[in-house]
Design a protein around this motif. Structure first.
Motif, PDB file in Angstrom:
ATOM      1  N   ALA A  71       0.889 -11.711 -13.532  1.00 14.83           N
ATOM      2  CA  ALA A  71      -0.422 -11.031 -13.437  1.00 14.83           C
ATOM      3  C   ALA A  71      -1.065 -11.067 -12.073  1.00 14.83           C
ATOM      4  O   ALA A  71      -1.407  -9.999 -11.486  1.00 14.83           O
ATOM      5  CB  ALA A  71      -1.659 -11.519 -14.341  1.00 14.83           C
ATOM      6  N   LYS A  72      -0.889 -12.300 -11.464  1.00 15.67           N
ATOM      7  CA  LYS A  72      -1.531 -12.416 -10.448  1.00 15.67           C
ATOM      8  C   LYS A  72      -0.440 -11.746  -8.931  1.00 15.67           C
ATOM      9  O   LYS A  72      -1.019 -11.013  -8.290  1.00 15.67           O
ATOM     10  CB  LYS A  72      -1.480 -14.041 -10.020  1.00 15.67           C
ATOM     11  CG  LYS A  72      -2.616 -14.812 -10.365  1.00 15.67           C
ATOM     12  CD  LYS A  72      -2.433 -16.098  -9.986  1.00 15.67           C
ATOM     13  CE  LYS A  72      -3.749 -17.094 -10.490  1.00 15.67           C
ATOM     14  NZ  LYS A  72      -3.619 -18.389  -9.829  1.00 15.67           N
ATOM     15  N   ARG A  73       0.786 -11.878  -9.391  1.00 14.08           N
ATOM     16  CA  ARG A  73       1.799 -11.049  -8.626  1.00 14.08           C
ATOM     17  C   ARG A  73       1.446  -9.574  -8.750  1.00 14.08           C
ATOM     18  O   ARG A  73       1.403  -8.918  -7.630  1.00 14.08           O
ATOM     19  CB  ARG A  73       3.088 -11.592  -8.947  1.00 14.08           C
ATOM     20  CG  ARG A  73       3.585 -12.736  -8.733  1.00 14.08           C
ATOM     21  CD  ARG A  73       4.916 -12.976  -9.031  1.00 14.08           C
ATOM     22  NE  ARG A  73       5.425 -14.516  -8.853  1.00 14.08           N
ATOM     23  CZ  ARG A  73       6.259 -14.878  -9.186  1.00 14.08           C
ATOM     24  NH1 ARG A  73       6.968 -14.413 -10.321  1.00 14.08           N
ATOM     25  NH2 ARG A  73       6.740 -16.389  -9.240  1.00 14.08           N
ATOM     26  N   GLN A  74       1.573  -9.014 -10.054  1.00 18.34           N
ATOM     27  CA  GLN A  74       1.234  -7.556  -9.989  1.00 18.34           C
ATOM     28  C   GLN A  74      -0.075  -7.291  -9.284  1.00 18.34           C
ATOM     29  O   GLN A  74      -0.136  -6.168  -8.709  1.00 18.34           O
ATOM     30  CB  GLN A  74       1.157  -7.306 -11.495  1.00 18.34           C
ATOM     31  CG  GLN A  74       1.150  -5.728 -11.807  1.00 18.34           C
ATOM     32  CD  GLN A  74       2.263  -5.187 -10.975  1.00 18.34           C
ATOM     33  OE1 GLN A  74       3.730  -5.519 -11.183  1.00 18.34           O
ATOM     34  NE2 GLN A  74       2.102  -3.999 -10.287  1.00 18.34           N
ATOM     35  N   HIS A  75      -1.171  -8.224  -9.631  1.00 17.03           N
ATOM     36  CA  HIS A  75      -2.487  -7.732  -8.869  1.00 17.03           C
ATOM     37  C   HIS A  75      -2.529  -7.715  -7.184  1.00 17.03           C
ATOM     38  O   HIS A  75      -3.006  -6.938  -6.524  1.00 17.03           O
ATOM     39  CB  HIS A  75      -3.553  -8.747  -9.434  1.00 17.03           C
ATOM     40  CG  HIS A  75      -5.004  -8.515  -8.558  1.00 17.03           C
ATOM     41  ND1 HIS A  75      -5.713  -7.322  -9.082  1.00 17.03           N
ATOM     42  CD2 HIS A  75      -5.577  -9.201  -7.598  1.00 17.03           C
ATOM     43  CE1 HIS A  75      -6.765  -7.580  -8.097  1.00 17.03           C
ATOM     44  NE2 HIS A  75      -6.686  -8.410  -7.444  1.00 17.03           N
ATOM     45  N   ALA A  76      -1.574  -8.809  -6.626  1.00 19.00           N
ATOM     46  CA  ALA A  76      -1.520  -8.691  -5.447  1.00 19.00           C
ATOM     47  C   ALA A  76      -0.680  -7.608  -4.924  1.00 19.00           C
ATOM     48  O   ALA A  76      -0.891  -7.021  -3.814  1.00 19.00           O
ATOM     49  CB  ALA A  76      -0.652  -9.997  -4.842  1.00 19.00           C
ATOM     50  N   ARG A  77       0.378  -7.213  -5.570  1.00 18.98           N
ATOM     51  CA  ARG A  77       1.178  -5.909  -5.383  1.00 18.98           C
ATOM     52  C   ARG A  77       0.202  -4.601  -5.313  1.00 18.98           C
ATOM     53  O   ARG A  77       0.284  -3.704  -4.389  1.00 18.98           O
ATOM     54  CB  ARG A  77       2.202  -5.795  -6.184  1.00 18.98           C
ATOM     55  CG  ARG A  77       3.275  -6.518  -5.991  1.00 18.98           C
ATOM     56  CD  ARG A  77       4.527  -6.061  -7.062  1.00 18.98           C
ATOM     57  NE  ARG A  77       5.616  -7.215  -7.315  1.00 18.98           N
ATOM     58  CZ  ARG A  77       5.489  -7.931  -8.363  1.00 18.98           C
ATOM     59  NH1 ARG A  77       4.858  -7.479  -9.343  1.00 18.98           N
ATOM     60  NH2 ARG A  77       6.394  -8.876  -8.681  1.00 18.98           N
ATOM     61  N   ASP A  78      -0.616  -4.644  -6.501  1.00 21.50           N
ATOM     62  CA  ASP A  78      -1.393  -3.304  -6.586  1.00 21.50           C
ATOM     63  C   ASP A  78      -2.474  -3.268  -5.439  1.00 21.50           C
ATOM     64  O   ASP A  78      -2.724  -2.357  -4.787  1.00 21.50           O
ATOM     65  CB  ASP A  78      -2.006  -3.308  -7.844  1.00 21.50           C
ATOM     66  CG  ASP A  78      -1.150  -3.183  -8.865  1.00 21.50           C
ATOM     67  OD1 ASP A  78       0.086  -2.608  -8.811  1.00 21.50           O
ATOM     68  OD2 ASP A  78      -1.539  -3.480 -10.284  1.00 21.50           O
ATOM     69  N   THR A  79      -2.925  -4.623  -5.075  1.00 24.33           N
ATOM     70  CA  THR A  79      -4.077  -4.451  -4.180  1.00 24.33           C
ATOM     71  C   THR A  79      -3.406  -4.217  -2.940  1.00 24.33           C
ATOM     72  O   THR A  79      -3.951  -3.490  -1.838  1.00 24.33           O
ATOM     73  CB  THR A  79      -4.686  -5.821  -4.014  1.00 24.33           C
ATOM     74  OG1 THR A  79      -5.305  -6.160  -5.182  1.00 24.33           O
ATOM     75  CG2 THR A  79      -5.558  -5.767  -2.904  1.00 24.33           C
ATOM     76  N   ALA A 111      -4.424  -0.854  -0.443  1.00 25.24           N
ATOM     77  CA  ALA A 111      -4.923  -1.176   1.044  1.00 25.24           C
ATOM     78  C   ALA A 111      -3.743  -0.475   1.982  1.00 25.24           C
ATOM     79  O   ALA A 111      -4.294   0.086   2.971  1.00 25.24           O
ATOM     80  CB  ALA A 111      -4.821  -2.859   1.302  1.00 25.24           C
ATOM     81  N   LEU A 112      -2.578  -0.787   1.920  1.00 26.80           N
ATOM     82  CA  LEU A 112      -1.601  -0.245   2.966  1.00 26.80           C
ATOM     83  C   LEU A 112      -1.508   1.488   2.756  1.00 26.80           C
ATOM     84  O   LEU A 112      -0.904   1.814   3.737  1.00 26.80           O
ATOM     85  CB  LEU A 112      -0.268  -0.968   2.778  1.00 26.80           C
ATOM     86  CG  LEU A 112      -0.295  -2.319   3.182  1.00 26.80           C
ATOM     87  CD1 LEU A 112       1.106  -2.992   2.607  1.00 26.80           C
ATOM     88  CD2 LEU A 112      -0.779  -2.475   4.462  1.00 26.80           C
ATOM     89  N   ASN A 113      -1.864   2.026   1.633  1.00 24.04           N
ATOM     90  CA  ASN A 113      -1.605   3.305   1.654  1.00 24.04           C
ATOM     91  C   ASN A 113      -3.074   4.145   1.914  1.00 24.04           C
ATOM     92  O   ASN A 113      -3.091   5.493   1.663  1.00 24.04           O
ATOM     93  CB  ASN A 113      -1.399   3.841   0.268  1.00 24.04           C
ATOM     94  CG  ASN A 113       0.179   3.393  -0.101  1.00 24.04           C
ATOM     95  OD1 ASN A 113       1.008   3.592   1.051  1.00 24.04           O
ATOM     96  ND2 ASN A 113       0.587   3.056  -1.161  1.00 24.04           N
ATOM     97  N   ALA A 114      -4.081   3.338   2.218  1.00 26.39           N
ATOM     98  CA  ALA A 114      -5.330   4.027   2.354  1.00 26.39           C
ATOM     99  C   ALA A 114      -5.201   4.949   3.710  1.00 26.39           C
ATOM    100  O   ALA A 114      -4.461   4.444   4.927  1.00 26.39           O
ATOM    101  CB  ALA A 114      -6.392   2.952   2.892  1.00 26.39           C
ATOM    102  N   PRO A 115      -5.746   6.027   3.738  1.00 22.60           N
ATOM    103  CA  PRO A 115      -5.557   6.926   4.855  1.00 22.60           C
ATOM    104  C   PRO A 115      -5.952   6.608   6.255  1.00 22.60           C
ATOM    105  O   PRO A 115      -5.329   6.755   7.275  1.00 22.60           O
ATOM    106  CB  PRO A 115      -6.702   8.233   4.456  1.00 22.60           C
ATOM    107  CG  PRO A 115      -7.074   8.032   3.237  1.00 22.60           C
ATOM    108  CD  PRO A 115      -6.784   6.619   2.757  1.00 22.60           C
ATOM    109  N   ALA A 116      -6.785   5.574   6.337  1.00 26.89           N
ATOM    110  CA  ALA A 116      -7.126   5.017   7.577  1.00 26.89           C
ATOM    111  C   ALA A 116      -5.971   4.114   8.166  1.00 26.89           C
ATOM    112  O   ALA A 116      -5.796   3.646   9.317  1.00 26.89           O
ATOM    113  CB  ALA A 116      -8.435   4.299   7.670  1.00 26.89           C
ATOM    114  N   VAL A 117      -5.446   3.448   7.231  1.00 16.49           N
ATOM    115  CA  VAL A 117      -4.331   2.198   7.524  1.00 16.49           C
ATOM    116  C   VAL A 117      -2.917   2.680   7.497  1.00 16.49           C
ATOM    117  O   VAL A 117      -1.872   2.342   8.048  1.00 16.49           O
ATOM    118  CB  VAL A 117      -4.585   1.222   6.648  1.00 16.49           C
ATOM    119  CG1 VAL A 117      -3.316   0.230   6.703  1.00 16.49           C
ATOM    120  CG2 VAL A 117      -5.791   0.490   6.738  1.00 16.49           C
ATOM    121  N   ALA A 118      -2.520   3.929   6.764  1.00 18.89           N
ATOM    122  CA  ALA A 118      -1.313   4.457   6.589  1.00 18.89           C
ATOM    123  C   ALA A 118      -0.829   4.911   7.974  1.00 18.89           C
ATOM    124  O   ALA A 118      -1.320   5.367   8.711  1.00 18.89           O
ATOM    125  CB  ALA A 118      -1.350   5.538   5.440  1.00 18.89           C
TER     126      ALA A 118
END
Length: 175
Positions: free
Chosen positions: A43-51, A55-62
């Motif tokens: 669950a921690k791994r999946q949460h880290a992946r999702d987070t 974050a990495l797909n946010a328009p300002a960061v992508a």
């Protein structure tokens, strides 16, 4: 005596069975605990992946968002260079016309500047290479942090742009 042996045998079998059941219960509890811990870890791994994905797909960061800003910055720098070049060509053209007309206040100015109404217009005020270097140096200076290495870029551009504390005529005209 046989009853006594039988009783002791039953007790031994019951003790053995009880020990086996206790052992089996501990094994099951241990397996359940391992499964629970494994589920928590996953669950921690999946949460880290999702987070991280969010974050990495946010328009300002992508990368696409950064590419759009890069294209806009390049367009702005091209527009700056073109404006400076147009200004300088216009000054040179007008200097030739003013010289040909023998305007007294422009005597001795040459082909790279024009003086009209007490105001001097010179190609030295807006050299395209200097303005591009200056724009990059000022931007690099403003964006510099100890970790991003941009400060050295600003330093590398200073020979082309002049010291950052000095405003160019273009900057003074805006302020």
């Amino acid at each position: 005596m046989t009853d006594d042996l039988m009783t002791r045998a039953r007790q031994a079998i019951e003790a053995e069975e009880s020990a086996r059941l206790d052992s089996k219960a501990e094994e099951i509890a241990s397996a359940d605990e391992r499964a629970r811990l494994q589920a928590e870890k996953e669950a921690k791994r999946q949460h880290a992946r999702d987070t991280a994905t969010q974050a990495l797909n946010a328009p300002a960061v992508a990368l696409g968002g950064v590419a759009k800003r890069f294209d806009a910055a390049v367009s702005a720098l091209v527009a700056l260079a073109e404006a400076a070049e147009l200004r300088n060509r216009t000054i040179q053209q007008q200097a030739a016309l003013v010289q040909a007309a023998d305007v007294p206040e422009n005597q001795g100015r040459g082909s790279n500047s024009v003086e009209l109404g007490g105001r001097v217009h010179s190609v030295r005020d807006a050299r395209p290479a200097e303005l591009l270097a200056r724009a990059l140096a000022v931007a690099a200076s403003e964006a510099a942090t100890p970790d991003n290495g941009v400060k050295s870029l600003a330093s590398d551009l200073l020979p082309h742009s002049g010291p950052l504390h000095r405003l160019t005529p273009v900057e003074r005209a805006q302020r």
